[in-house]
Design a protein around this motif. Structure first.
Motif, PDB file in Angstrom:
ATOM      1  N   HIS A1312     -39.628  88.937  -0.347  1.00 31.64           N
ATOM      2  CA  HIS A1312     -40.359  90.190  -0.228  1.00 31.64           C
ATOM      3  C   HIS A1312     -40.560  90.582   1.228  1.00 31.64           C
ATOM      4  N   THR A1313     -40.793  89.600   2.080  1.00 30.50           N
ATOM      5  CA  THR A1313     -40.916  89.892   3.513  1.00 30.50           C
ATOM      6  C   THR A1313     -39.633  90.496   4.048  1.00 30.50           C
ATOM      7  N   ASP A1314     -38.519  89.861   3.729  1.00 35.57           N
ATOM      8  CA  ASP A1314     -37.225  90.365   4.175  1.00 35.57           C
ATOM      9  C   ASP A1314     -36.933  91.739   3.597  1.00 35.57           C
ATOM     10  N   ALA A1315     -37.322  91.951   2.351  1.00 38.07           N
ATOM     11  CA  ALA A1315     -37.054  93.239   1.702  1.00 38.07           C
ATOM     12  C   ALA A1315     -37.856  94.362   2.342  1.00 38.07           C
ATOM     13  N   LEU A1316     -39.120  94.095   2.675  1.00 33.81           N
ATOM     14  CA  LEU A1316     -39.940  95.126   3.312  1.00 33.81           C
ATOM     15  C   LEU A1316     -39.389  95.485   4.688  1.00 33.81           C
ATOM     16  N   LEU A1317     -38.865  94.492   5.391  1.00 33.14           N
ATOM     17  CA  LEU A1317     -38.301  94.769   6.719  1.00 33.14           C
ATOM     18  C   LEU A1317     -37.024  95.597   6.620  1.00 33.14           C
ATOM     19  N   HIS A1318     -36.248  95.392   5.573  1.00 34.40           N
ATOM     20  CA  HIS A1318     -34.942  96.025   5.464  1.00 34.40           C
ATOM     21  C   HIS A1318     -34.879  97.086   4.372  1.00 34.40           C
ATOM     22  N   SER A1319     -36.016  97.466   3.848  1.00 35.18           N
ATOM     23  CA  SER A1319     -36.013  98.462   2.779  1.00 35.18           C
ATOM     24  C   SER A1319     -35.582  99.824   3.303  1.00 35.18           C
ATOM     25  N   THR A1320     -34.642 100.433   2.598  1.00 33.62           N
ATOM     26  CA  THR A1320     -34.162 101.750   3.011  1.00 33.62           C
ATOM     27  C   THR A1320     -35.254 102.802   2.889  1.00 33.62           C
ATOM     28  N   THR A1336     -50.670  92.966   2.024  1.00 27.14           N
ATOM     29  CA  THR A1336     -51.080  93.630   0.800  1.00 27.14           C
ATOM     30  C   THR A1336     -49.864  94.113   0.004  1.00 27.14           C
ATOM     31  N   LEU A1337     -48.913  94.724   0.717  1.00 30.09           N
ATOM     32  CA  LEU A1337     -47.690  95.168   0.045  1.00 30.09           C
ATOM     33  C   LEU A1337     -46.916  93.989  -0.528  1.00 30.09           C
ATOM     34  N   ARG A1338     -46.809  92.957   0.255  1.00 32.58           N
ATOM     35  CA  ARG A1338     -46.055  91.780  -0.206  1.00 32.58           C
ATOM     36  C   ARG A1338     -46.706  91.170  -1.442  1.00 32.58           C
ATOM     37  N   ASN A1339     -48.027  91.102  -1.423  1.00 31.05           N
ATOM     38  CA  ASN A1339     -48.724  90.559  -2.592  1.00 31.05           C
ATOM     39  C   ASN A1339     -48.548  91.456  -3.810  1.00 31.05           C
ATOM     40  N   ALA A1340     -48.499  92.759  -3.582  1.00 30.10           N
ATOM     41  CA  ALA A1340     -48.307  93.678  -4.706  1.00 30.10           C
ATOM     42  C   ALA A1340     -46.921  93.500  -5.315  1.00 30.10           C
ATOM     43  N   MET A1341     -45.920  93.293  -4.453  1.00 34.20           N
ATOM     44  CA  MET A1341     -44.562  93.101  -4.970  1.00 34.20           C
ATOM     45  C   MET A1341     -44.448  91.803  -5.760  1.00 34.20           C
ATOM     46  N   THR A1431     -37.795  92.811  -6.303  1.00 34.83           N
ATOM     47  CA  THR A1431     -37.797  93.061  -4.878  1.00 34.83           C
ATOM     48  C   THR A1431     -37.199  94.444  -4.619  1.00 34.83           C
ATOM     49  N   LEU A1432     -37.059  94.775  -3.342  1.00 33.32           N
ATOM     50  CA  LEU A1432     -36.582  96.101  -2.960  1.00 33.32           C
ATOM     51  C   LEU A1432     -35.104  96.065  -2.589  1.00 33.32           C
ATOM     52  N   PRO A1433     -34.441  97.192  -2.741  1.00 34.39           N
ATOM     53  CA  PRO A1433     -33.046  97.252  -2.243  1.00 34.39           C
ATOM     54  C   PRO A1433     -33.031  96.988  -0.746  1.00 34.39           C
ATOM     55  N   ARG A1434     -32.061  96.264  -0.303  1.00 35.12           N
ATOM     56  CA  ARG A1434     -32.016  95.820   1.083  1.00 35.12           C
ATOM     57  C   ARG A1434     -30.884  96.494   1.826  1.00 35.12           C
ATOM     58  N   ASP A1435     -31.204  96.973   3.034  1.00 37.87           N
ATOM     59  CA  ASP A1435     -30.208  97.579   3.914  1.00 37.87           C
ATOM     60  C   ASP A1435     -29.931  96.603   5.037  1.00 37.87           C
ATOM     61  N   SER A1436     -28.727  96.117   5.097  1.00 37.28           N
ATOM     62  CA  SER A1436     -28.401  95.108   6.116  1.00 37.28           C
ATOM     63  C   SER A1436     -28.304  95.686   7.510  1.00 37.28           C
ATOM     64  N   ASP A1437     -28.066  96.995   7.620  1.00 31.52           N
ATOM     65  CA  ASP A1437     -27.952  97.633   8.938  1.00 31.52           C
ATOM     66  C   ASP A1437     -29.343  97.962   9.464  1.00 31.52           C
ATOM     67  N   TYR A1438     -30.013  96.943   9.963  1.00 34.19           N
ATOM     68  CA  TYR A1438     -31.391  97.099  10.425  1.00 34.19           C
ATOM     69  C   TYR A1438     -31.419  96.961  11.942  1.00 34.19           C
ATOM     70  N   ASP A1439     -31.778  98.024  12.626  1.00 35.51           N
ATOM     71  CA  ASP A1439     -31.759  98.059  14.083  1.00 35.51           C
ATOM     72  C   ASP A1439     -33.172  97.829  14.612  1.00 35.51           C
ATOM     73  N   VAL A1440     -33.352  96.784  15.413  1.00 41.26           N
ATOM     74  CA  VAL A1440     -34.669  96.471  15.976  1.00 41.26           C
ATOM     75  C   VAL A1440     -34.718  96.709  17.472  1.00 41.26           C
ATOM     76  N   SER A1441     -33.667  97.242  18.046  1.00 39.59           N
ATOM     77  CA  SER A1441     -33.609  97.420  19.488  1.00 39.59           C
ATOM     78  C   SER A1441     -34.504  98.562  19.935  1.00 39.59           C
ATOM     79  N   ILE A1442     -34.919  98.498  21.210  1.00 39.41           N
ATOM     80  CA  ILE A1442     -35.704  99.548  21.842  1.00 39.41           C
ATOM     81  C   ILE A1442     -34.836 100.161  22.937  1.00 39.41           C
ATOM     82  N   PRO A1443     -34.587 101.467  22.885  1.00 37.83           N
ATOM     83  CA  PRO A1443     -33.724 102.088  23.900  1.00 37.83           C
ATOM     84  C   PRO A1443     -34.253 101.836  25.309  1.00 37.83           C
ATOM     85  N   GLY A1444     -33.345 101.432  26.180  1.00 38.88           N
ATOM     86  CA  GLY A1444     -33.716 101.220  27.572  1.00 38.88           C
ATOM     87  C   GLY A1444     -34.441  99.933  27.846  1.00 38.88           C
TER      88      GLY A1444
END
Length: 1742
Positions: A1312-1320, A1336-1341, A1431-1444
């Motif tokens: 669920h943690t991974d799904a929330l991070l990568h949820s489309t 709270t969201l994770r517990n609800a899922m 769980t939630l659909p997962r999007d593998s293209d998850y960008d965590v970078s900060i420009p600059g």
């Protein structure tokens, strides 16, 4: 003037204040471990009087200097297994301490019993359950100052040093408070950022006024250079040079409070023997040193200290770097001798770069002086005149003070007679020198002040033993002081002005007018004097004045004739002090008198002679010209009141002058004064050391409003912004003028300089105000004109990305309209700020961050000039709310309201506020989660019904599976009862898989029985044969399994088989050749239908002379629930003697008396054995490997000796004799058949279990392809594991799904943690949520309701093995349980549950995920979760970078701790180490990654303990897992690996808390420390960053590397233990509070609390408290905490500790250790608690 050029005469009467003597010591981020000698101080506890040294002047020599050594920062070396073992299992107390505490507990329990017996329960309960209020119990002083009791006898304090030295905890508390005060708050201004950028590019001298942020510039530059590669790689160091000890202490505190680096402090002569101190200094990241100490370090310890190691050199008060000063010496000898490429970067800080400048100093002289400074510093002076920075940005327009001259006549008009002579009356020569100071006081301030002060000195003076002052000389000194006081008092009566000089009277009335014109609560200021004795005397004078005013014995100056009100104007501002208007013809651009620099573009050339003359005239009183200043005749100048009496408050406290003082070495003005006040309770002792922090805190909080200080405040002590500053003793230099004026930083502040009109202009040795102003202005203009480098201005808001969200337009529109509306609510400007704070406070914040306002404020929105910074958990792209430029001119309140409204709009658009414009509740989050993100649950096809048996033309084809039972005793018994090779079988109409049904059972009498299902044979039967089989099946199970005492029975129901998931099968009987034995089955069915009379008749027909052909089963008529195996008649009758009978002679007597049965003595006794025990429960362990692990031989008979006539044919059974006339046959009397039915329910229950598992595999394969593929493979390779994962706890089997569910819960958490991070659909929303909301969201899922629904939807709930083998739980295949009601009607008994409970259904999902993870990994578990829809659909293209973003190279060193992991996104690692208090960082705080890391660590810990302890129950696994993941362990691992060094935070309390925990780790166990939560948080957040960046495998590898010492310790400690031993040993790791509640009365009677010591002492004064190895009492003046364990109000034990959690945990840990060492105490406390509990229940019931 340099430090070495100043006087160091310890007790002279010089006019000038002595320069503070420097003491060498070292401070770092750790607490000091060695005390300084008396008079010295710790770096965190500056004394009010900065001590010059011990009493002996010789102690000032280098060889006699005491050294304070502080340990270095946390070692980065990793912890060992031994250290981890000590941390986890260290005893909370020594064995002897445990014994003492145990004895005290016994005594307390005994006293409680005696007290209950004496006063009764009610009185006892009243006494111990009602606390004494504060008013009822007042603390009493029970000892004198010398440590004796009030009656003169020695008490507990006997022999104790009564010096008021602070305890270590008090020092730590003071240190933490000082660090908190030292935190630099707010953002850099643009000019500060510009100067930092300049300093990065070249050596720079920063010229800024006092209070304009030079320290912040230094902090920013230090951090910049600390982040360079060579800082850690080549052990580079920052050197911070200061001119005095006071500045060293101040800067050390500031650096520790604001930077995450180790800081060491060196003062005075470093050429001492403290090698450890030098090692600490060399290892520190930052070294703060006075110039003398730095010079000696570089001169004498070059191998450790070299300028080549320094990457940044900061020189505070760098204007001293000229001539022969030590600054210049250091630069010439060490800096300039290096090649330029090896020289460090230089940053100079000064408020006045050119000192001792006169008005007539020309530009050439200024140029030479400035060139010399720049050459020595190898730097360029920074100037900002052409940068476009406004006065508002610099803080000048609103804070520049008005400057005024205050003229007085200095001739001693009030002095009539000279003081009595003291130089030739026999005083000690030291006293003669000291008493000269009274002469100066008498002449300067008059006899009234001298009388008051001399009386105080007489009271506080003590004998000068060091200088060998005799007692007679001391008494003579006291006598002289008394005479001096009396003489001055008489003088006051003869003087017209009451004994005050004009200078003192003007000062007193000036303070009265300033305070009364604004109100004492709104006014604070400083009065500067030259001499210490003047400061002490003025402080004594004004405190006496305040006391006498309250008593009505003091007349204010304004109420006397000395007040010339006719010379005053109506108001204070327009009165005598107001400057004259400058002639318009002059048109100056600056009023030098008032120093209002609205425009700063003029040059010195524009100040022509006419302008200067006009300006000087403005400093003079009305009607007085410059010529009159010299010719002015002495005349008293009086200041009348300027305040309207009607506007003065009636409350005298608003008029009071409440003063305090700061001077150096107040106890050294007269010898000896520093010890005497320790032996008195007088709080008004004048000559004593006071904490600088306490004095300044009183000034900031307005408890005092006037601070009298010497030049010690000019440099080195940072007081708050003042509303006025008074220079009483002239201006000595331009530097002094600039620094003293810089204290007046409040808006509309005033700066007053007293000027003596009696001095001729040419004879005045001091600077006039206008001269100081002119000189300072000349220096400023000259510096500004030399600007040759213009740095680029950098706005800090550029650190944040520009917010480009959809709310921008709405934000702007809302502030235009003044309101923001949604379809369900609105918020306007007046309510926006409240709503914003409400949102912030709705965010879960750890308890430690809510303790103080300052700590909580760091988590709240932060308002700046034209923008608002939202809390740190929000990404930087949305964190900064910027006010449009058109609104910048509004008031601060209006801007704050607008920014708040814009923030509310943004929070709503980011879905952080509901449509009602309220913070999201858990219900709101769940609704959004369900409506937007959660997918539909997986569904299944309905199971087809099982077809009824179809009778073919040739008959019905059935498959027969023989049930073969083996065992030595079983086979022997079967032979005895005439088995003839008979066996039971499973008959089915379709092929079934019984290959996995082999089992072994350990019978209590027969021993091991091994069961094996043979390969099937096929038979063709007809309808009647099938009916015969079903009837036999029903009869057999009724005889064996139904309750004999009830009215329930089994009925065969073919439809139940159709609706079930199990295949159709029944139990049959086989002949010796393996064919269905219909004859025997029909016989059994027929026998079962016999009546009781028929069964009695059969028995009576037995042959009375020979044995039965086959043994039969009979029951006594008096108890048909007991059965016997009967073999045949014995040779005895009932007249035979009864064995071992006392009152019974014959068998007949026994049955007649004991069984109440009529029996004839001639009745034949038959030989019988008690029928086999019929097991009703399933064996917890089902063996399948034969008889190796089971008992092969039966237990011996209870009566191994046979009596006459008895026969024991079946091994393991009890032999007896039974009158045949009292027996009847059992419903099934075939003994061989019944032997084979002994464990038939267990066999069938096991077969049902196997069938259910097989059906589950087929169901998953047909409906859930992903889950089915994994389950099918597991069923082939690890069938028992799959069986375990499907078995609920309600089955009461040894192996159930508990262990897999334990792991699966962690798997689902991470899924669920991974799904929330990568949820489309939720990614953007989730990125703005706080970790508490994410949880709270994770517990609800993963809620039980959701999992239960998933289990039902997917059809998995039907396959859960939840029923135990019990007659009310399990019903055999094909049968229904019917019951005859009281009215005779028959109905189905539905007592047995049809399906598992909801919680069981949810746990089953987690169990399956745990099984799949342990067998196939996390990816497989995640895929199954997605298939089930939990769980939630997962999007593998998850960008965590900060420009600059530019990686922080220093923080990347953390990868070495993690095993060299390379980060694809380094920003994640910096985020993982950013504390929530860092609201201005471009990365978010670590909370989100900590939330991720918590799931990663939880999964690692659970899978590790699952794998390493396969036979342990979940209870033990939970204890081991909790030990790994608890905050204390993680904090310990953080310290051990050095992660805390990389934590970026702005919490002033953290350094002290981290340091205290680090020390406690080495001395205390797991539950006796107070671990800062952030330490555990950053460990988890680092794990989370690895998971997000590189995946689970890399994250688990990092976890294993960091946690390895703890893992190895746990495995070495528990891995070899038996289950019972492990369960006992693991209890030592559980929370001691939980242990106590479990041990004593189940927690019903026990309470564990922590108290503040001062409250505990008041409410529980008689309770003994364990203090560092001894018993004592709580101190009502204490500042520690007491942990208390109570049993029904009885105080069992109190323990003193420094924090509430440690007090609570360690108290419980010690009690736990006491109970384990003294088990008798547990029973005694239980008895007491049960006594009190019973009495309590009785009282409540009545």
């Amino acid at each position: 003037m340099g430090d070495d050029d100043r006087n160091h005469h310890g007790n002279n009467d010089d006019d000038a204040e002595e320069q503070q003597e420097e003491h060498f010591f070292v401070s770092s981020s750790k607490r000091p471990t060695k005390k300084i000698k008396r008079g010295d101080e710790t770096p965190y506890n500056h004394q009010h009087d900065v001590q010059e040294g011990p009493d002996d002047p010789a102690a000032n020599n280098d060889d006699n200097q005491e050294v304070l050594v502080a340990t270095a920062s946390a070692s980065s070396s990793k912890t060992t297994t031994t250290e981890a073992h000590n941390f986890l299992f260290r005893s909370p107390a020594r064995p002897e301490e445990i014994d003492q505490i145990a004895n005290k507990l016994r005594s307390r329990i005994k006293n409680a019993h005696e007290e209950i017996a004496t006063i009764g329960f009610d009185a006892f309960r009243e006494k111990y359950n009602k606390f004494i209020t504060f008013e009822e119990k007042t603390p009493k002083i029970t000892a004198n100052a010398d440590g004796t009791d009030l009656d003169g006898k020695g008490g507990e304090n006997e022999g104790v040093d009564t010096d008021d030295e602070m305890t270590q905890y008090q020092k730590d508390k003071t240190a933490a408070a000082i660090l908190q005060e030292a935190v630099v708050r707010g953002d850099p201004r643009r000019y500060q950022t510009a100067l930092v950028e300049m300093a990065k590019k070249r050596n720079t001298i920063v010229h800024l006024g006092t209070g304009q942020g030079k320290t912040l510039i230094a902090l920013l530059l230090i951090r910049h250079y600390a982040d360079q590669d060579d800082y850690m790689l080549h052990r580079k160091q920052t050197l911070f040079l200061v001119p005095s000890v006071a500045l060293a202490m101040q800067h050390t505190t500031t650096l520790l409070a604001n930077l995450p680096y180790t800081v060491a402090t060196a003062c005075n002569n470093a050429s001492v023997k403290a090698s450890t101190s030098r090692e600490d200094m060399a290892a520190a990241n930052i070294l703060v040193a006075t110039h003398g100490a730095a010079r000696d370090l570089f001169m004498h310890y070059g191998e450790m200290f070299s300028f080549e190691r320094i990457n940044l050199l900061i020189v505070d008060e760098c204007h001293y770097a000229s001539g022969d000063h030590e600054y210049a010496t250091i630069m010439r000898n060490f800096y300039h001798r290096l090649p330029r490429e090896k020289r460090p970067r230089v940053l100079g800080l000064t408020a006045s770069p050119l000192v001792n400048i006169k008005c007539d100093t020309d530009d050439d002289k200024l140029r030479l002086m400035l060139d010399e400074l720049e050459n020595i510093m190898d730097s360029k002076l920074a100037s900002l005149p052409k940068l476009g920075i406004t006065e508002e940005e610099m803080g000048h327009s609103s804070r520049e003070s008005e400057e005024r001259c205050v003229f007085y006549h200095g001739q001693p008009g009030s002095v009539i007679f000279d003081l009595p002579k003291h130089d030739n009356i026999g005083l000690h020569e030291v006293r003669v020198r000291e008493f000269k100071q009274f002469v100066e006081l008498y002449r300067d301030l008059g006899p009234k002040l001298t009388s008051i002060y001399s009386a105080t000195v007489a009271r506080e003076l003590s004998i000068n033993r060091y200088d060998q002052e005799s007692k007679e000389q001391f008494l003579l000194a006291k006598k002289y002081l008394g005479e001096l006081s009396n003489f001055c008092a008489r003088q006051c009566q003869n003087c017209p002005n009451g004994g005050k000089t004009e200078k003192l009277a003007v000062l007193e009335q000036l303070l009265e007018d300033i305070i009364e014109s604004k109100g004492a609560k709104n006014t604070v200021g400083v009065v500067f004097v030259d001499r210490r004795v003047t400061a002490l005397a003025l402080y004594d004078y004004f405190r006496t004045r305040r006391r006498e005013i309250k008593n009505g014995n003091w007349v204010r100056v304004r109420d006397t004739e000395y007040n010339r009100s006719v010379h005053r104007s109506a108001t204070f501002d327009d009165g005598w002090f107001a400057p004259k208007k400058i002639k318009e013809s002059a048109k100056p651009r600056c009023d030098i008198s008032s120093r209002q620099f609205q425009e700063m573009n003029f040059t010195s050339d524009e100040l022509d002679a006419e302008v200067i003359n006009n300006v000087l005239e403005t400093c003079l009183p009305p009607g007085i010209t410059m010529k009159d200043v010299v010719d002015l005749e002495p005349s008293p100048i009086v200041l009348p009141s300027s305040v309207d009496p009607s506007k003065i408050s009636n409350d005298d406290q608003y008029r009071e002058i409440r003063c305090d003082m700061i001077v150096r070495n107040s106890t050294a003005v007269f010898k000896y004064l520093d010890r005497a006040h320790h032996y008195t309770d007088d709080k008004n002792w004048l000559h004593k050391s006071k904490s600088v922090k306490d004095v300044l805190d009183d000034l900031r909080t307005k408890r005092t409003n006037v601070l009298i200080a010497t030049s010690v405040v000019e440099e080195g002590i940072d007081i708050g912004a003042c509303s006025f500053v008074i220079v009483l003793d002239h201006i000595k230099s331009t530097k002094a003028y600039v620094q003293m004026k810089g204290r007046a930083r409040q808006q509309h502040a005033r700066f007053f300089v007293f000027q003596d009109n009696s001095l001729l202009a040419g004879s005045n040795p001091y600077m006039h105000l206008h001269a100081a102003q002119t000189a300072a202005l000349r220096v400023k203009n000259f510096i500004d004109s030399r600007a040759d480098f213009l740095p680029k201005l950098v706005d800090i808001s550029l650190k944040f990305e520009t917010f480009c969200g959809d709310s921008i337009h709405k934000e702007y529109q809302s502030i235009l309209e003044g309101v923001y509306r949604t379809n369900k609510g609105f918020v306007d400007l007046s309510a926006a700020k409240t709503l914003l704070n409400r949102y912030t406070l709705s965010i879960p914040i750890e308890r430690a961050s809510r303790l103080t306002r300052d700590l909580l404020r760091q988590h709240l929105p932060h308002f700046e000039e034209n923008r608002l910074i939202l809390p740190a958990h929000i990404p930087s792209s949305a964190r900064c709310v910027i006010l449009p430029e058109r609104f910048h001119s509004l008031t601060q309140r209006e801007k704050h309201n607008m920014l708040s409204l814009m923030a509310c709009v943004r929070l709503h658009k980011l879905h952080l506020l509901s449509d009602r414009l309220l913070p999201l509740t858990r219900k709101d989050m769940k609704e959004k989660l369900v409506s937007v993100a959660l997918t539909k649950l997986a569904t299944h096809r309905k199971q087809p019904k099982t077809a009824s048996p179809i009778m073919g033309s040739r008959g019905l084809k059935v498959y027969v599976y023989q049930i073969q039972q083996r065992g030595n005793t079983f086979e022997q018994n079967d032979y005895v009862v005439g088995g003839d090779g008979m066996s039971l079988c499973i008959t089915s109409t379709q092929p079934i898989d019984l290959t996995l049904t082999d089992m072994s059972f350990n019978h209590i009498e027969i021993g091991a029985i091994h069961v094996q299902i043979k390969e099937h044979t096929v038979e063709i039967i007809n309808k009647s044969d099938w009916d015969c089989c079903t009837k036999f099946h029903t009869v057999l199970l009724n005889a064996r399994w139904r309750k004999r005492t009830g009215s329930s029975f089994y009925v065969y129901n073919e439809s139940k088989i159709k609706d079930g998931i199990l295949p159709c099968y029944i139990v049959g009987c086989l002949t010796e050749k393996g064919f269905l034995d219909f004859k025997r089955m029909l016989s059994v069915v027929s026998e079962y239908s016999r009546s009781i009379e028929e069964r009695e008749a059969v028995v009576k027909a037995y042959n009375r002379k020979c044995n039965l052909q086959k043994p039969r089963i009979v029951s006594p008529v008096y108890d048909q629930n007991v059965s016997y195996i009967v073999y045949g008649p014995s040779n005895l009758t009932c007249a035979a003697a009864f064995p071992d009978g006392e009152d019974i002679n014959t068998y007949g007597d026994y049955f007649r008396k004991c069984k109440h049965q009529k029996v004839d003595d001639s009745c034949i006794l038959f030989c019988v054995q008690r029928q086999w025990f019929l097991p009703r429960k399933a064996q917890k362990h089902i063996g399948s490997s034969g008889l190796d692990d089971l008992q092969k031989d039966p237990k011996p008979d209870s009566d191994s000796v046979l009596n006459e006539g008895e026969r024991s044919l079946c091994s393991g059974l009890v032999a007896a004799l039974m009158p045949i006339d009292l027996c009847l046959e059992a419903p099934i009397a075939d003994a061989s058949l019944f032997l084979h039915c002994l464990i038939l329910p267990q066999i069938l229950f096991h077969i049902d279990t196997i069938f259910t598992v097989q059906a589950f595999v087929e169901h998953c394969s047909g409906n859930l392809p992903i889950l089915g593929s994994y389950i099918r493979e597991i069923s082939k390779d690890s069938f028992n594991d799959l069986l375990e994962a499907m078995t609920a706890k309600s089955c009461r089997k040894e192996n159930n799904y508990d262990r897999f569910e334990f792991v699966g819960d962690a798997v689902l958490k991470l899924v669920h943690t991974d799904a929330l991070l990568h949820s489309t659909t939720l990614r953007n929303w989730v990125s703005y949520l706080h970790e508490g909301d994410l949880s709270t969201l994770r517990n609800a899922m993963g809620s039980n309701e959701r999992l239960m629904q998933a289990s039902i939807s997917a059809g998995l709930d039907r396959y859960i093995l939840f029923q135990e083998l019990g007659r009310s739980q399990w019903v055999p295949s094909g049968l229904e349980l019917h019951t005859i009601l009281n009215d005779g009607t028959e109905c189905i008994n539905d007592a047995a549950p049809e399906q598992a409970g909801n919680k069981t259904k949810a746990d089953f999902i987690e169990s399956l995920l745990g099984l799949i993870y342990m067998k196939n990994g996390f990816t497989a578990a995640r895929s199954v979760s997605e298939e089930l829809g939990i769980t939630l659909p997962r999007d593998s293209d998850y960008d965590v970078s900060i420009p600059g973003y530019t990686p922080n190279k220093r923080i990347m060193k953390v990868t070495e701790i993690l095993g060299g992991i390379q980060f694809t996104h380094p920003v994640l690692l910096e985020e993982a180490l950013t504390h929530p208090t860092c609201t201005h960082e471009e990365v978010p705080c670590y909370q989100k990654l900590e939330w991720v890391g918590d799931a990663v660590l939880c999964l690692f810990a659970r899978s590790w303990v699952f794998d390493k302890f396969p036979s342990s129950k979940v209870g033990e696994l939970v204890i081991l897992e909790s030990t790994i993941v608890c905050n204390e362990t993680l904090a310990y691992l953080c310290i051990s690996n050095g992660l805390q060094r990389y934590l970026n935070h702005c919490d002033p309390s953290l350094p002290g808390r981290i340091e205290a925990f680090e020390i406690d780790c080495k001395a205390r166990g797991l539950w006796a420390t107070d671990a800062p939560k952030c330490l555990g948080d950053i460990v988890e957040s680092v794990f989370g960053s690895v998971f997000v960046d590189a995946g689970l495998d890399a994250a688990l590898s990092a976890v294993h590397r960091v946690v390895y010492p703890v893992l190895e310790t746990l495995h070495n400690t528990f891995g070899h233990l038996h289950h019972d031993d492990m369960a006992f040993k693991a209890r030592s790791l559980i929370n001691p509070k939980q242990y106590i509640h479990e041990v004593i009365a189940g927690g019903e009677a026990v309470s564990v609390k922590s108290w503040k010591e001062e409250i505990f002492a008041i409410k529980k004064p008689s309770c003994p408290v364990w203090k560092d190895g001894i018993w004592g009492r709580a101190d009502y003046m204490g500042c520690l905490y007491i942990g208390l364990v109570q049993c029904f109000g009885i105080d069992l034990i109190g323990l003193q500790e420094k924090s509430a959690p440690v007090a609570r945990n360690r108290t419980c840990a010690i009690v736990m250790a006491v109970f384990e060492a003294n088990p008798d105490l547990v029973s005694k406390i239980k008895d007491l608690s049960q006594l009190l509990l019973r009495k309590t229940q009785y009282v409540e019931g009545n």
